[in-house]
Design a protein around this motif. Structure first.
Motif, mmCIF file in Angstrom:
data_model
loop_
_atom_site.group_PDB
_atom_site.id
_atom_site.type_symbol
_atom_site.label_atom_id
_atom_site.label_comp_id
_atom_site.label_asym_id
_atom_site.label_seq_id
_atom_site.Cartn_x
_atom_site.Cartn_y
_atom_site.Cartn_z
ATOM 1 N N THR A 149 0.540 -0.939 0.082
ATOM 2 C CA THR A 149 -0.603 0.528 -0.015
ATOM 3 C C THR A 149 0.838 1.012 -0.026
ATOM 4 O O THR A 149 0.443 2.287 -1.104
ATOM 5 C CB THR A 149 -0.667 -0.250 0.924
ATOM 6 O OG1 THR A 149 -1.847 -0.624 1.389
ATOM 7 C CG2 THR A 149 -1.150 0.910 1.207
ATOM 8 N N ALA A 150 2.010 1.645 0.660
ATOM 9 C CA ALA A 150 3.207 2.314 0.787
ATOM 10 C C ALA A 150 3.530 2.678 -0.285
ATOM 11 O O ALA A 150 3.370 3.675 -0.976
ATOM 12 C CB ALA A 150 4.052 1.813 2.131
ATOM 13 N N ALA A 151 4.039 1.725 -0.919
ATOM 14 C CA ALA A 151 4.372 2.183 -2.182
ATOM 15 C C ALA A 151 3.505 2.317 -3.189
ATOM 16 O O ALA A 151 3.780 3.104 -4.308
ATOM 17 C CB ALA A 151 4.819 0.743 -2.844
ATOM 18 N N VAL A 152 2.451 2.592 -3.344
ATOM 19 C CA VAL A 152 1.311 2.445 -4.357
ATOM 20 C C VAL A 152 1.447 4.059 -4.094
ATOM 21 O O VAL A 152 1.026 4.792 -4.855
ATOM 22 C CB VAL A 152 0.184 1.981 -4.253
ATOM 23 C CG1 VAL A 152 -1.280 2.699 -5.266
ATOM 24 C CG2 VAL A 152 0.390 0.447 -5.015
ATOM 25 N N SER A 153 1.643 4.136 -2.824
ATOM 26 C CA SER A 153 0.937 5.709 -2.306
ATOM 27 C C SER A 153 2.220 7.014 -2.727
ATOM 28 O O SER A 153 1.899 7.543 -3.190
ATOM 29 C CB SER A 153 1.066 5.590 -0.477
ATOM 30 O OG SER A 153 -0.689 5.058 -0.455
ATOM 31 N N ILE A 154 3.371 6.860 -2.347
ATOM 32 C CA ILE A 154 4.597 6.995 -2.753
ATOM 33 C C ILE A 154 4.429 7.160 -4.261
ATOM 34 O O ILE A 154 4.466 8.527 -4.821
ATOM 35 C CB ILE A 154 5.672 6.587 -1.832
ATOM 36 C CG1 ILE A 154 6.044 6.532 -1.096
ATOM 37 C CG2 ILE A 154 6.845 6.671 -3.049
ATOM 38 C CD1 ILE A 154 6.478 5.698 -0.172
ATOM 39 N N ALA A 155 3.894 6.109 -5.318
ATOM 40 C CA ALA A 155 3.680 6.238 -6.764
ATOM 41 C C ALA A 155 2.506 7.338 -7.418
ATOM 42 O O ALA A 155 3.223 7.786 -8.030
ATOM 43 C CB ALA A 155 3.885 4.688 -7.546
ATOM 44 N N ALA A 156 1.793 6.755 -6.672
ATOM 45 C CA ALA A 156 0.437 8.200 -6.998
ATOM 46 C C ALA A 156 0.881 9.805 -6.228
ATOM 47 O O ALA A 156 0.925 10.671 -7.678
ATOM 48 C CB ALA A 156 -0.716 6.985 -6.661
ATOM 49 N N ILE A 157 1.821 9.735 -5.410
ATOM 50 C CA ILE A 157 2.271 11.481 -5.104
ATOM 51 C C ILE A 157 3.536 11.597 -5.747
ATOM 52 O O ILE A 157 3.034 12.711 -6.639
ATOM 53 C CB ILE A 157 2.513 10.850 -3.888
ATOM 54 C CG1 ILE A 157 1.321 10.738 -2.549
ATOM 55 C CG2 ILE A 157 3.350 12.310 -4.025
ATOM 56 C CD1 ILE A 157 1.845 10.837 -1.308
ATOM 57 N N ASN A 158 3.993 11.117 -6.883
ATOM 58 C CA ASN A 158 5.154 10.748 -7.671
ATOM 59 C C ASN A 158 4.245 11.395 -8.492
ATOM 60 O O ASN A 158 5.204 12.241 -9.329
ATOM 61 C CB ASN A 158 6.353 10.119 -8.154
ATOM 62 C CG ASN A 158 7.089 10.356 -8.084
ATOM 63 O OD1 ASN A 158 8.292 10.727 -8.423
ATOM 64 N ND2 ASN A 158 8.268 9.528 -9.049
ATOM 65 N N SER A 159 3.514 10.495 -9.019
ATOM 66 C CA SER A 159 2.896 10.583 -11.091
ATOM 67 C C SER A 159 2.453 11.848 -10.951
ATOM 68 O O SER A 159 2.446 13.129 -11.789
ATOM 69 C CB SER A 159 2.164 9.509 -10.580
ATOM 70 O OG SER A 159 2.755 8.656 -11.041
ATOM 71 N N ILE A 160 1.282 12.139 -9.295
ATOM 72 C CA ILE A 160 0.892 13.808 -9.576
ATOM 73 C C ILE A 160 1.817 14.687 -9.528
ATOM 74 O O ILE A 160 1.771 16.173 -10.273
ATOM 75 C CB ILE A 160 -0.572 13.624 -8.551
ATOM 76 C CG1 ILE A 160 -0.563 12.434 -8.286
ATOM 77 C CG2 ILE A 160 -0.541 14.747 -8.208
ATOM 78 C CD1 ILE A 160 -2.152 12.693 -7.548
ATOM 79 N N GLY A 161 3.494 14.662 -8.980
ATOM 80 C CA GLY A 161 4.044 15.868 -8.370
ATOM 81 C C GLY A 161 4.987 16.186 -9.963
ATOM 82 O O GLY A 161 5.303 17.266 -10.236
ATOM 83 N N ASN A 162 5.138 15.148 -10.290
ATOM 84 C CA ASN A 162 6.293 15.240 -12.401
ATOM 85 C C ASN A 162 4.817 15.411 -13.139
ATOM 86 O O ASN A 162 4.748 16.094 -13.730
ATOM 87 C CB ASN A 162 6.033 13.239 -12.216
ATOM 88 C CG ASN A 162 7.287 12.853 -11.707
ATOM 89 O OD1 ASN A 162 7.964 14.011 -11.316
ATOM 90 N ND2 ASN A 162 7.233 11.659 -11.801
ATOM 91 N N GLY A 196 2.361 17.858 -12.339
ATOM 92 C CA GLY A 196 2.505 19.221 -11.400
ATOM 93 C C GLY A 196 3.507 20.048 -12.491
ATOM 94 O O GLY A 196 3.496 21.193 -13.090
ATOM 95 N N GLY A 197 4.591 19.342 -12.996
ATOM 96 C CA GLY A 197 5.101 19.958 -12.847
ATOM 97 C C GLY A 197 5.845 19.900 -14.325
ATOM 98 O O GLY A 197 6.755 21.351 -14.986
ATOM 99 N N PHE A 198 4.993 19.067 -15.442
ATOM 100 C CA PHE A 198 5.324 19.906 -16.856
ATOM 101 C C PHE A 198 3.686 19.845 -17.073
ATOM 102 O O PHE A 198 3.915 21.469 -18.050
ATOM 103 C CB PHE A 198 4.335 18.310 -17.044
ATOM 104 C CG PHE A 198 4.319 18.049 -18.876
ATOM 105 C CD1 PHE A 198 5.332 17.811 -19.854
ATOM 106 C CD2 PHE A 198 3.214 17.727 -19.193
ATOM 107 C CE1 PHE A 198 4.974 17.918 -20.840
ATOM 108 C CE2 PHE A 198 2.641 18.561 -20.198
ATOM 109 C CZ PHE A 198 4.053 17.866 -21.744
ATOM 110 N N VAL A 199 2.748 20.515 -16.338
ATOM 111 C CA VAL A 199 1.443 21.348 -16.469
ATOM 112 C C VAL A 199 1.728 22.682 -16.469
ATOM 113 O O VAL A 199 0.894 23.647 -17.045
ATOM 114 C CB VAL A 199 0.191 20.827 -15.948
ATOM 115 C CG1 VAL A 199 -1.857 21.497 -16.516
ATOM 116 C CG2 VAL A 199 0.336 19.147 -17.078
ATOM 117 N N GLY A 200 1.949 22.622 -14.720
ATOM 118 C CA GLY A 200 2.263 24.787 -13.710
ATOM 119 C C GLY A 200 2.995 24.946 -15.071
ATOM 120 O O GLY A 200 2.130 26.164 -15.135
#
Length: 64
Positions: free
Chosen positions: A1-14, A16-20
């Motif tokens: 569960t922790a790995a999936v959560s970290i991957a989701a947070i990382n994906s959203i951050g990336n 945001g870095g592209f769209v921002g």
């Protein structure tokens, strides 16, 4: 569960870095003032802050 959560947070951050920068450029170009794009980002940060404050805080006790 922790790995999936970290991957989701990382994906959203990336994402945001592209769209921002694109969104800041669009907002600044639409208004004619470069600072407007940064004010838009500040507003989004304020919304995120309010959402974090509104989130319920729960604590779990260890069963050990």
């Amino acid at each position: 569960t922790a790995a999936v959560s970290i991957a989701a947070i990382n994906s959203i951050g990336n994402l945001g870095g592209f769209v921002g920068p694109y969104v800041v450029g669009v907002v600044a170009k639409a208004s004619g003032k470069p600072a407007t794009g940064l004010v838009f980002l500040a507003g989004l940060t304020l919304v995120a802050f309010v959402m974090v404050l509104a989130a319920p805080l729960t604590s779990r006790k260890d069963s050990a």
